[in-house]
Design an enzyme around this catalytic site. Structure first.
Site, PDB file in Angstrom:
ATOM      1  CB  CYS A   2      61.175-116.008 -47.101  1.00 39.96           C
ATOM      2  SG  CYS A   2      60.501-114.647 -45.788  1.00 39.96           S
ATOM      3  NE  ARG A  27      66.230-117.618 -49.860  1.00 40.63           N
ATOM      4  CZ  ARG A  27      66.573-117.426 -50.967  1.00 40.63           C
ATOM      5  NH1 ARG A  27      67.706-117.697 -51.419  1.00 40.63           N
ATOM      6  NH2 ARG A  27      66.058-116.494 -51.442  1.00 40.63           N
ATOM      7  CD1 TRP A  75      65.847-112.008 -41.912  1.00 45.42           C
ATOM      8  CD2 TRP A  75      64.748-110.614 -43.154  1.00 45.42           C
ATOM      9  NE1 TRP A  75      66.226-110.935 -41.499  1.00 45.42           N
ATOM     10  CE2 TRP A  75      65.367-110.033 -42.211  1.00 45.42           C
ATOM     11  CE3 TRP A  75      63.641-109.973 -43.729  1.00 45.42           C
ATOM     12  CZ2 TRP A  75      65.872-108.528 -42.443  1.00 45.42           C
ATOM     13  CZ3 TRP A  75      63.868-108.538 -44.053  1.00 45.42           C
ATOM     14  CH2 TRP A  75      64.848-108.012 -43.422  1.00 45.42           C
ATOM     15  CG  ASN A 101      61.316-115.007 -50.827  1.00 43.69           C
ATOM     16  OD1 ASN A 101      61.440-113.984 -49.970  1.00 43.69           O
ATOM     17  ND2 ASN A 101      62.060-115.428 -51.384  1.00 43.69           N
ATOM     18  N   GLY A 102      58.949-112.516 -50.310  1.00 41.99           N
ATOM     19  CA  GLY A 102      58.868-111.285 -50.887  1.00 41.99           C
ATOM     20  C   GLY A 102      57.883-110.217 -50.211  1.00 41.99           C
ATOM     21  CD  GLU A 487      83.732-107.822 -46.178  1.00 44.74           C
ATOM     22  OE1 GLU A 487      82.946-106.871 -46.149  1.00 44.74           O
ATOM     23  OE2 GLU A 487      83.314-108.971 -46.087  1.00 44.74           O
ATOM     24  CE  LYS A 491      81.609-110.461 -43.387  1.00 38.42           C
ATOM     25  NZ  LYS A 491      81.654-110.135 -44.662  1.00 38.42           N
ATOM     26  CD  GLU A 494      78.197-109.669 -41.764  1.00 37.20           C
ATOM     27  OE1 GLU A 494      77.050-109.710 -42.238  1.00 37.20           O
ATOM     28  OE2 GLU A 494      79.091-109.932 -42.461  1.00 37.20           O
ATOM     29  CG  HIS A 510      90.673 -85.074 -41.131  1.00 41.37           C
ATOM     30  ND1 HIS A 510      91.015 -83.860 -41.230  1.00 41.37           N
ATOM     31  CD2 HIS A 510      91.553 -86.044 -42.073  1.00 41.37           C
ATOM     32  CE1 HIS A 510      92.195 -83.824 -42.094  1.00 41.37           C
ATOM     33  NE2 HIS A 510      92.689 -85.132 -42.553  1.00 41.37           N
ATOM     34  CE  LYS A 609      75.792-116.212 -48.073  1.00 36.17           C
ATOM     35  NZ  LYS A 609      76.594-115.204 -47.458  1.00 36.17           N
TER      36      LYS A 609
HETATM   37  C1  F6R Z   1      77.842-109.348 -45.265  1.00 36.29           C
HETATM   38  C2  F6R Z   1      76.935-109.830 -46.423  1.00 36.29           C
HETATM   39  C3  F6R Z   1      76.002-109.019 -46.948  1.00 36.29           C
HETATM   40  C4  F6R Z   1      75.900-109.008 -48.566  1.00 36.29           C
HETATM   41  C5  F6R Z   1      74.877-107.996 -49.257  1.00 36.29           C
HETATM   42  C6  F6R Z   1      74.722-108.377 -50.649  1.00 36.29           C
HETATM   43  O1  F6R Z   1      78.615-110.495 -44.837  1.00 36.29           O
HETATM   44  O2  F6R Z   1      76.900-110.984 -46.551  1.00 36.29           O
HETATM   45  O3  F6R Z   1      76.436-107.616 -46.746  1.00 36.29           O
HETATM   46  O4  F6R Z   1      77.219-108.762 -49.020  1.00 36.29           O
HETATM   47  O5  F6R Z   1      73.716-108.635 -48.568  1.00 36.29           O
HETATM   48  O6  F6R Z   1      74.398-109.709 -51.222  1.00 36.29           O
HETATM   49  P1  F6R Z   1      74.862-110.035 -52.368  1.00 36.29           P
HETATM   50  O7  F6R Z   1      76.288-110.213 -52.683  1.00 36.29           O
HETATM   51  O8  F6R Z   1      74.268-111.276 -52.473  1.00 36.29           O
HETATM   52  O9  F6R Z   1      74.122-109.269 -53.348  1.00 36.29           O
END
Ligand code: F6R
Length: 614
Positions: A2, A27, A75, A101-102, A487, A491, A494, A510, A609
């Site tokens: 948010c 966000r 969000w 937000n929260g 990782e 990517k 997502e 396994h 994010k």
């Molecule tokens: C994946 C991604 C998320 C963040 C996770 C932690 O691309 O961005 O998995 O890595 O939400 O976020 P931070 O690093 O901001 O604590």
């Protein structure tokens, strides 16, 4: 999670709010809305489901000539994304409006109590409960808005960053926070409020970060005032934000994600600048140097993180174990906080977070602090809650990361961890001079090597086109590149919504080997490292079962080229730094597959994010 904005000053508030919301859309983008106190004192609230574009269309032709207002991009947590659940929420009597937000954890109890007093709710949100609680206290206890906010928040359990305005007051916004970020920008006779200071940098670089449990009175023509929930006046510290507007724009790229992938040669330079001496290779990190007794006395190092930062931490564990000979553990912050982990005062807990606002990581830090451990932060966002709430730390300095999928933060985090392990390993005497020199030279070589990787972008785009059909992928790697495989798979998942799993290459036999067929591509990470021969055998096992292999291999490796169906060549680096190089083509592969599938890579569905809720 948010985005919230606010403005009070002499300019028209609406364009500033919409501009701020656009910058904060990363966000959350389920719905958006604004509320303003109009010049005649009326409260106007406009909100709708969808992105900021939808809100802008909705506002077309409406009266918006206010100079005070608040805005929100959502969000969804409580209640589906629709017009009613969108923020701002307003009290049942239409007198005050609030953005939040929260999460208000005890909202059910509060809601029932307010309903018993005749309050009628429109939405399913926890936020609407809070705005009604504030109004209820304001009217029944006969106090002003700031006092009503303070008294209400004393009854609330949960996380919040809120901004509240009221009908008839064209001058004042009340803002408060607990465990959710909030910054107030101080302009010339005007104030800007935001959940992310970078969104207001085009107006002012002078920022006040509101602290946990603080209420700010933001009033036109008056000095900013901040109070604690116990009504004590709090100190106000103005921080100068060193950011330029170009850091926040796409700079000619179609997506922030692609811009951020391509920035990596530069972001690594920024990350190591002033820390690795280019002439001598000497690594100096103040966070290690200034706390050397805590580091030398560390019984263990425990990384706490989520998502991509957790993957970087898996590499950090190997770096600390091999270079510093310290036992290292890696914990999902979300799991760690709900266990009863055994912690000692001589543990060092390293919180890794791009945003510095991840709720679970913040909670894990609180637990570590309670146990008396030394808490160290590896963050990107300057002044973030984690950066401010740790004993010491190192910024990764990769600049604002706006694409929802983390890219340059991952390579920055691993770079910082390598520098930390070098600095500490040297002090502990667990590294030979030759090892130290090799890794520090390796760090200095990274920017050129990344430039070389990026020069193959077109070839990776072609490869992505071939594999756009695939519904499942497996990523294999060993040692330092097992986390890189995780990782790479994350990517792809997502941003393209294709199922992908990362696996330690040798573990495949396994179980997951049963999945291998011509329909499921395997991305095998096979650089020239200590696990090369073994990983190659794992690739052969995939080929023997009819699997298609895309190998990420050292430049010119003819052996791998013969076995794999497709190859991506990368320069060879020191083994512990190879993930920094390898992760870049995996970011590009995910990006282009998502593009060919028509996905919105900067705003993938269901994601946002900075996860500031639990
Ligand atoms: C994946 C991604 C998320 C963040 C996770 C932690 O691309 O961005 O998995 O890595 O939400 O976020 P931070 O690093 O901001 O604590």
């Amino acid at each position: 999670m948010c985005g919230i904005v606010g403005y009070v000053g002499d300019r028209q508030a609406c364009p500033i709010l919409l501009g701020g919301l656009r910058r904060l859309e990363y966000r959350g983008y389920d719905s958006a809305g604004v509320a303003m106190v109009m010049p005649d004192g009326d409260l106007a609230v406009y909100k709708c489901k969808g992105k900021v574009d939808a809100l802008e269309k909705y506002l077309d032709g409406k009266a918006t000539d206010a100079t005070i207002g608040i805005g929100h991009t959502r969000w969804a947590t409580h209640g589906e994304p629709n017009d009613t659940n969108a923020h701002p929420h307003y009290s049942a009597d239409g007198r005050i409006a609030m953005i939040h937000n929260g999460i208000i954890e005890n909202y059910r109890v509060l809601k029932e109590a307010l309903q018993a007093h005749g309050v009628v709710f429109r939405s399913e949100t926890d936020s609407e409960v809070l705005v009604n609680l504030i109004e209820y206290i304001r009217t029944t206890e006969g106090c002003d808005l700031a006092e009503a906010v303070r008294r209400s928040l004393k009854r609330v359990v949960g996380a919040y960053a809120i901004a509240v305005i009221e009908r008839g007051n064209t001058d004042r916004i009340i803002a408060a926070r607990q465990s959710s970020p909030m910054a107030i920008g101080i302009g010339n006779g005007e104030y800007f409020i935001s959940s992310d200071a970078s969104s207001i940098v085009e107006y002012t670089q002078d920022i006040v970060y509101v602290g946990d449990g603080e209420v700010a009175v933001v009033e036109r023509g008056k000095a900013l005032q901040v109070f604690t929930l116990d009504n004590q006046e709090a100190d106000i510290q103005v921080t100068r934000l060193d950011l330029s507007i170009s850091d926040l724009e796409r700079g000619g790229y179609p997506h922030f994600m692609l811009k951020e992938i391509n920035e990596q040669p530069r972001t690594i330079v920024d990350c190591i600048r002033g820390r690795v001496n280019p002439d001598t290779g000497q690594v100096i990190l103040s966070g290690i140097r200034d706390n050397i007794d805590r580091w030398l006395g560390a019984r263990r190092v425990i990384f706490v993180a989520c998502g991509t930062s957790w993957h970087a931490s898996l590499i950090g564990k190997q770096l600390f174990e091999s270079m510093c000979r310290i036992p290292a553990e890696v914990e999902y912050a979300s799991e760690f906080r709900y266990r009863r982990p055994v912690l000692f005062p001589d543990d060092v807990v390293i919180a890794v977070s791009q945003s510095g606002e991840t709720a679970d990581t913040l909670a894990a830090i609180a637990l570590a602090r309670e146990a008396g451990a030394f808490v160290y932060g590896i963050c990107n966002v300057i002044g973030s809650s984690i950066a401010r709430g740790t004993d010491s730390g190192t910024y990764i300095h990769v600049g604002p990361e706006i694409g929802v999928a983390s890219t340059k933060a991952f390579t920055g985090q691993v770079t910082v961890m390598a520098m930390m392990a070098l600095a500490l390993g040297e002090r502990k005497g667990t590294l030979s001079a030759a090892q130290y020199a090799e890794v520090s030279r390796g760090l200095l070589a990274l920017p050129d090597q990344l430039r070389e990787v990026l020069s193959h972008s077109e070839q990776i785009a072609d490869l992505a086109k071939i594999f756009t059909y695939a519904r499942n992928f497996i990523y294999l790697g060993r040692g330092y590149n097992y986390p890189t495989a995780l990782e790479g798979a994350l990517k792809l998942k997502e941003i393209s919504y294709v199922h992908a799993e990362g696996y330690p290459a040798a573990e495949m036999k396994h179980g997951p080997i049963a999945l291998i067929d011509a329909e499921m591509p395997t991305v095998a990470i096979v650089p020239h490292d200590s696990t090369y021969e073994k990983t190659l055998s794992n690739v052969e096992e995939v080929k023997a079962r009819g699997g298609k292999v895309i190998a990420v291999m050292a430049r010119g490796d003819e052996m791998v080229r013969r076995i794999a169906d497709y190859v991506i060549e990368v320069p060879s680096a020191v083994e512990c730094l190879q993930p920094i190089i390898v992760s870049v083509p995996l970011q590009l592969l995910a990006y282009y597959i998502a593009i060919y599938k028509g996905r919105n890579v900067d705003q993938p569905r269901n994601l946002a994010k900075s996860v500031t809720v639990e």
